[in-house]
Every structure is written in structure tokens, then in C-alpha cells.
Design a protein around this motif. Structure first.
Motif, PDB file in Angstrom:
ATOM      1  N   GLU A 152      -8.747  41.494  17.472  1.00  0.00           N
ATOM      2  CA  GLU A 152      -8.714  40.149  16.679  1.00  0.00           C
ATOM      3  C   GLU A 152      -7.153  39.904  16.056  1.00  0.00           C
ATOM      4  N   GLN A 153      -6.475  38.851  16.328  1.00  0.00           N
ATOM      5  CA  GLN A 153      -5.425  38.541  15.753  1.00  0.00           C
ATOM      6  C   GLN A 153      -5.363  37.791  14.509  1.00  0.00           C
ATOM      7  N   LEU A 154      -4.671  38.452  13.566  1.00  0.00           N
ATOM      8  CA  LEU A 154      -4.618  37.874  12.116  1.00  0.00           C
ATOM      9  C   LEU A 154      -3.325  37.429  11.879  1.00  0.00           C
ATOM     10  N   GLU A 155      -3.234  36.620  10.753  1.00  0.00           N
ATOM     11  CA  GLU A 155      -1.783  36.217  10.012  1.00  0.00           C
ATOM     12  C   GLU A 155      -2.010  36.613   8.796  1.00  0.00           C
ATOM     13  N   LEU A 156      -0.914  37.060   7.895  1.00  0.00           N
ATOM     14  CA  LEU A 156      -0.537  37.667   6.771  1.00  0.00           C
ATOM     15  C   LEU A 156      -0.698  36.159   5.927  1.00  0.00           C
ATOM     16  N   ILE A 157      -1.439  36.146   4.807  1.00  0.00           N
ATOM     17  CA  ILE A 157      -1.319  35.261   3.873  1.00  0.00           C
ATOM     18  C   ILE A 157      -0.448  35.794   2.617  1.00  0.00           C
ATOM     19  N   ASN A 158      -0.802  36.760   2.089  1.00  0.00           N
ATOM     20  CA  ASN A 158       0.182  37.604   1.359  1.00  0.00           C
ATOM     21  C   ASN A 158      -0.040  38.870   1.047  1.00  0.00           C
ATOM     22  N   SER A 159       0.580  39.591   0.386  1.00  0.00           N
ATOM     23  CA  SER A 159       0.479  41.308   0.179  1.00  0.00           C
ATOM     24  C   SER A 159       1.139  41.439  -1.365  1.00  0.00           C
ATOM     25  N   LYS A 160       0.537  42.351  -2.034  1.00  0.00           N
ATOM     26  CA  LYS A 160       0.873  42.792  -3.277  1.00  0.00           C
ATOM     27  C   LYS A 160       0.889  44.284  -3.304  1.00  0.00           C
ATOM     28  N   GLN A 161       1.884  44.727  -3.858  1.00  0.00           N
ATOM     29  CA  GLN A 161       2.016  46.391  -4.420  1.00  0.00           C
ATOM     30  C   GLN A 161       1.872  46.541  -5.759  1.00  0.00           C
ATOM     31  N   TYR A 162       0.868  47.592  -6.116  1.00  0.00           N
ATOM     32  CA  TYR A 162       0.685  47.874  -7.247  1.00  0.00           C
ATOM     33  C   TYR A 162       1.600  49.049  -7.795  1.00  0.00           C
ATOM     34  N   SER A 163       1.560  49.342  -9.105  1.00  0.00           N
ATOM     35  CA  SER A 163       2.357  50.451  -9.339  1.00  0.00           C
ATOM     36  C   SER A 163       1.519  51.693  -9.127  1.00  0.00           C
ATOM     37  N   SER A 164       0.394  51.682  -8.938  1.00  0.00           N
ATOM     38  CA  SER A 164      -0.498  52.899  -8.828  1.00  0.00           C
ATOM     39  C   SER A 164      -0.076  53.425  -7.167  1.00  0.00           C
ATOM     40  N   GLY A 165       0.594  52.528  -6.512  1.00  0.00           N
ATOM     41  CA  GLY A 165       0.763  52.826  -5.037  1.00  0.00           C
ATOM     42  C   GLY A 165      -0.327  52.011  -4.132  1.00  0.00           C
ATOM     43  N   LEU A 166      -1.128  51.329  -4.839  1.00  0.00           N
ATOM     44  CA  LEU A 166      -2.273  50.733  -3.825  1.00  0.00           C
ATOM     45  C   LEU A 166      -1.369  49.459  -3.395  1.00  0.00           C
ATOM     46  N   LEU A 167      -1.670  48.964  -2.020  1.00  0.00           N
ATOM     47  CA  LEU A 167      -1.079  47.842  -1.369  1.00  0.00           C
ATOM     48  C   LEU A 167      -2.109  46.857  -1.056  1.00  0.00           C
ATOM     49  N   GLN A 168      -2.510  45.934  -1.367  1.00  0.00           N
ATOM     50  CA  GLN A 168      -3.290  44.981  -0.952  1.00  0.00           C
ATOM     51  C   GLN A 168      -2.707  43.817  -0.083  1.00  0.00           C
ATOM     52  N   SER A 169      -3.437  43.609   1.035  1.00  0.00           N
ATOM     53  CA  SER A 169      -2.929  42.761   2.116  1.00  0.00           C
ATOM     54  C   SER A 169      -4.034  41.848   2.395  1.00  0.00           C
TER      55      SER A 169
END
Length: 177
Positions: A152-169
Motif C-alpha cells: 500500500e502506497q501512502l503519503e504523509l499528511i503530517n506528524s507530531k512528536q510529543y515530549s513522552s517520546g510518542l510519534l504520531q504520523s
């Protein structure tokens, strides 16, 4: 047009639960004052689809985790629920999703688990992916994308890094012309 979004957390090595279905390692999400965009996402959806095992995990919480939303639980078993907003579905995912769409639901949250995610992938039914990567290596467990999964080919809309180390894509499925 119905939009299906996979909104899920996974370990760094790609697991959504331990082998026994345990999710206590997700305690990083219990951060005071931070919901990682969950409230806004929850308000944006009309209905929920989930597998039986994920449904049973939800039953183990103090309160039903999906209040006020119609929940479609995919299972081959004959089950009953005390929640009036829970519907059990045994149809193939593409037929069931078409039926859900005829009921007027437009924004669907695909909660999990791995087997149901794979079924949606097999039919190219996931439009967007919001994946929160937890900085934990489990080593084994229930895979986010269990094989065989189609490419499956995907394109990134956005990502956000949190202080807990969690990375949301946040990704969108590329539609080939």
C-alpha cells in the motif's frame, strides 16, 4: 463517500498488543493534560469498526470506551451486548462497509485488531492511517500489519512528536490514476 481511518498505537517494532492481548504497556498514553489528539479525532467520527478480541478488551475497561458511537463488531460468533450501540457483523468487510455506508455513516474509525486491519487492507478500504508509535520494543505480540499484507502506497499528511517520546504520523492512501 465513506472514509475509514485506522487510528491506533503500536510499539516501535510494530505490535499493537502482547501475545495475550495485553495493552498495559500503553500506559505512556496516560499523560496528564495530553490526549494526543484523541478527543478531536473521536468527535470527527460517526461509527467504529472493531474485531471481537478488541471488543472484548474494551469490555474489560471500567466504562465502555466508545460511548455515543455506533460500534460494529466483526465476529463469526453469536454474541450479545448490553450496549445498545453495539452491532455484531459477520459479513465480509467490503459488504459490511457498504451496508454501514447505506446507514449514513461517513467517518469510520477502524480500531483493530490485526486480523480485521488485514481484511480491510486486502480490500483497500483504509483511506487514512493515524499511527502513534510508542517508544517501546515488545519483541513479540499481535502485529499491526500481520502478513500477508498487500503493498500500500501512502503519503504523509503530517506528524507530531510529543515530549513522552510518542510519534504520531498521519498518512493518506495514495490513489493511483
Amino acid at each position: 463517500m465513506t472514509k475509514v481511518t485506522l487510528y491506533i498505537a503500536a510499539s516501535l517494532d510494530g505490535y499493537i498488543a502482547r501475545n495475550d492481548g495485553g495493552i498495559e504497556w500503553l500506559s505512556i498514553l496516560d499523560t496528564e493534560g495530553e490526549d494526543f489528539g484523541y478527543s478531536d479525532f473521536y468527535e470527527s467520527i460517526d461509527a467504529i469498526v472493531l474485531g471481537r478480541n478488541t471488543y472484548e478488551v474494551g469490555l474489560g475497561f471500567d466504562e465502555w470506551p466508545y460511548p455515543g458511537k455506533k460500534s460494529f463488531v466483526f465476529t463469526k460468533r453469536h454474541l450479545q451486548s448490553n450496549h445498545e450501540d453495539v452491532v455484531f457483523v459477520s459479513d465480509p468487510v467490503n459488504n459490511a462497509l457498504a451496508d454501514i455506508e447505506t446507514q449514513g455513516f461517513e467517518n469510520i474509525w477502524l480500531v483493530g485488531g490485526g486480523a480485521l486491519i488485514n481484511s480491510f487492507l486486502q480490500h483497500s478500504l483504509i483511506d487514512e492511517y493515524i499511527i502513534s508509535t510508542i517508544p517501546t520494543i515488545l519483541g513479540s505480540g499481535i502485529q499491526l500489519f500481520p502478513p500477508p499484507s498487500p503493498e500500500e502506497q501512502l503519503e504523509l499528511i503530517n506528524s507530531k512528536q510529543y515530549s513522552s517520546g510518542l510519534l504520531q504520523s498521519h498518512y493518506r492512501r495514495k490513489v493511483n490514476p
